[in-house]
Design a protein around this motif. Structure first.
Motif, short mmCIF file in Angstrom:
data_model
loop_
_atom_site.label_atom_id
_atom_site.label_comp_id
_atom_site.label_asym_id
_atom_site.label_seq_id
_atom_site.Cartn_x
_atom_site.Cartn_y
_atom_site.Cartn_z
N VAL A 196 -9.83 19.50 -32.94
CA VAL A 196 -8.72 19.57 -31.27
C VAL A 196 -7.96 18.03 -30.79
N THR A 197 -8.76 17.11 -31.50
CA THR A 197 -8.43 15.76 -30.44
C THR A 197 -7.91 15.08 -31.69
N THR A 198 -7.79 15.74 -33.25
CA THR A 198 -6.85 14.87 -34.20
C THR A 198 -6.07 14.96 -34.13
N PRO A 199 -4.95 13.94 -34.45
CA PRO A 199 -2.94 14.48 -34.26
C PRO A 199 -3.12 14.70 -35.47
N ARG A 200 -1.88 16.23 -35.42
CA ARG A 200 -1.91 16.17 -36.81
C ARG A 200 -0.49 17.06 -37.10
N GLN A 201 0.30 17.19 -38.00
CA GLN A 201 1.90 17.57 -37.60
C GLN A 201 1.60 19.39 -37.19
N PRO A 202 2.80 18.81 -36.44
CA PRO A 202 2.27 20.31 -36.21
C PRO A 202 3.07 21.54 -36.46
N GLU A 236 6.87 14.85 -20.93
CA GLU A 236 6.51 15.47 -19.62
C GLU A 236 5.83 16.69 -19.35
N LEU A 237 4.97 17.83 -20.95
CA LEU A 237 4.46 18.09 -21.07
C LEU A 237 2.55 17.76 -21.43
N GLY A 238 2.57 16.82 -21.78
CA GLY A 238 1.84 16.16 -21.66
C GLY A 238 0.97 15.76 -22.81
N VAL A 239 2.15 15.64 -24.11
CA VAL A 239 2.24 14.80 -25.12
C VAL A 239 2.24 13.75 -25.67
N ARG A 240 0.93 13.48 -25.36
CA ARG A 240 0.85 11.68 -25.63
C ARG A 240 1.02 11.17 -26.71
N SER A 241 0.68 12.21 -28.13
CA SER A 241 0.60 11.48 -29.42
C SER A 241 1.71 10.45 -29.62
N LEU A 242 2.67 11.14 -29.28
CA LEU A 242 4.05 10.46 -29.93
C LEU A 242 4.56 9.63 -29.51
N HIS A 299 13.91 6.99 -32.91
CA HIS A 299 14.36 6.63 -34.34
C HIS A 299 13.46 7.34 -34.87
N TYR A 300 12.52 7.05 -34.81
CA TYR A 300 11.23 6.38 -36.27
C TYR A 300 11.06 8.56 -35.82
N TYR A 301 11.22 9.02 -35.13
CA TYR A 301 11.15 10.96 -35.60
C TYR A 301 12.45 11.95 -36.14
N GLY A 302 13.99 11.09 -35.00
CA GLY A 302 15.17 11.89 -35.58
C GLY A 302 14.92 13.44 -35.53
N ASP A 303 15.57 13.53 -36.59
CA ASP A 303 15.98 14.91 -36.18
C ASP A 303 14.39 16.60 -36.92
N GLY A 304 14.13 15.55 -37.53
CA GLY A 304 12.67 15.51 -37.63
C GLY A 304 11.37 16.49 -36.61
N ASN A 314 7.43 16.45 -37.88
CA ASN A 314 7.41 15.32 -37.89
C ASN A 314 6.30 14.50 -37.88
N GLY A 315 6.11 15.01 -36.58
CA GLY A 315 5.33 14.30 -35.46
C GLY A 315 3.92 14.99 -35.61
N GLU A 316 3.25 13.87 -35.60
CA GLU A 316 1.39 14.53 -34.67
C GLU A 316 1.35 14.02 -33.28
N ILE A 317 0.35 15.50 -33.01
CA ILE A 317 -0.36 16.15 -32.14
C ILE A 317 -0.96 16.56 -32.22
N THR A 318 -1.86 16.28 -30.83
CA THR A 318 -3.04 16.56 -30.79
C THR A 318 -3.42 18.81 -30.59
N LEU A 319 -4.28 19.05 -31.32
CA LEU A 319 -4.15 20.76 -30.44
C LEU A 319 -4.67 20.92 -28.98
N LEU A 320 -4.91 20.09 -28.34
CA LEU A 320 -5.07 19.74 -27.21
C LEU A 320 -4.02 20.05 -26.84
N GLU A 321 -3.29 18.94 -26.85
CA GLU A 321 -1.57 18.52 -26.44
C GLU A 321 -1.14 19.89 -26.72
N LEU A 322 -0.83 20.05 -27.71
CA LEU A 322 -0.11 21.65 -27.88
C LEU A 322 -0.39 22.60 -26.67
#
Length: 194
Positions: free
Chosen positions: A13-19, A101-107, A112-117, A122-130
């Motif tokens: 739930v709290t471990t960031p993973r690619q969504p 704004e949606l509460g996703v703090r893991s990104l 530029h680090y993420y780009g179009d991906g 291509n970033g990592e977020i937690t299930l709780l944020e999602l």
């Protein structure tokens, strides 16, 4: 009986993973807020870009290209190439700001680090944020902190509008429409709920 070795447990739930594609509804919600409609036509044709010394070719899960598709079909079928075109329309910076704004703090990296991906997760977020972000869609665009069972004090927290009620409702409608996902998933898939 469960083993008592806590080091072997993973907090999913709290471990960031690619969504992956789970961020696309928010991307298209932002595009809708910026003037697109469910009928906006997007180009789903081959797309490749230089990356380092090579070339990265974007493709859909099925490796099929559908030509011009409506936003409704691009989102419903989780098509990757139209999502890349959508993030170019709204801007990576704006999309990342929306996710914050949606509460996703893991990104926390620079856009530029993420780009179009970022459109493809291509970033990592937690299930709780999602879950919190999807709750905004369920609340027709209003964000509130999630209420955990033991958090009684959150009852009085006022919501903050992130999407218009129309956009929140429209994205939910697209996601629940079996006809909108027929290209990639067919009509009798596991996604067909009563």
């Amino acid at each position: 009986m469960l083993p008592e070795v806590a080091e072997s447990w993973i907090d999913a739930v709290t471990t960031p993973r690619q969504p992956g594609s789970t961020l696309k509804p928010f991307l298209y919600g932002l595009a809708l807020e910026k003037g697109w409609t469910a009928a906006t036509m997007l180009d789903d044709s081959p797309l490749a870009e230089p990356v380092g010394l090579g070339l990265h070719a974007y493709h859909n899960y099925s490796r099929t290209h559908y030509g011009r598709v409506r936003l409704r079909d691009a989102l419903g079928n989780s098509l990757n190439i139209p999502a890349v075109r959508a993030i170019r329309f709204v801007g990576v910076e704006n999309f990342l700001s929306l996710l914050h704004e949606l509460g996703v703090r893991s990104l926390s990296q620079h856009p530029h680090y993420y780009g179009d991906g970022l459109a493809l997760g291509n970033g990592e977020i937690t299930l709780l944020e999602l879950v919190r972000a999807y709750a905004v869609l369920a609340r027709q665009g209003v964000d509130r902190p999630l209420k955990l069972l033991m958090d009684d004090h959150l009852e009085s927290v006022k919501g903050r509008r992130v999407f218009s009620p129309e956009v929140g409702s429209l994205v939910g409608n697209i996601l629940s429409d079996p006809d909108a996902r027929g290209l990639e998933f067919g009509r009798g898939s596991l996604l067909h709920f009563p």
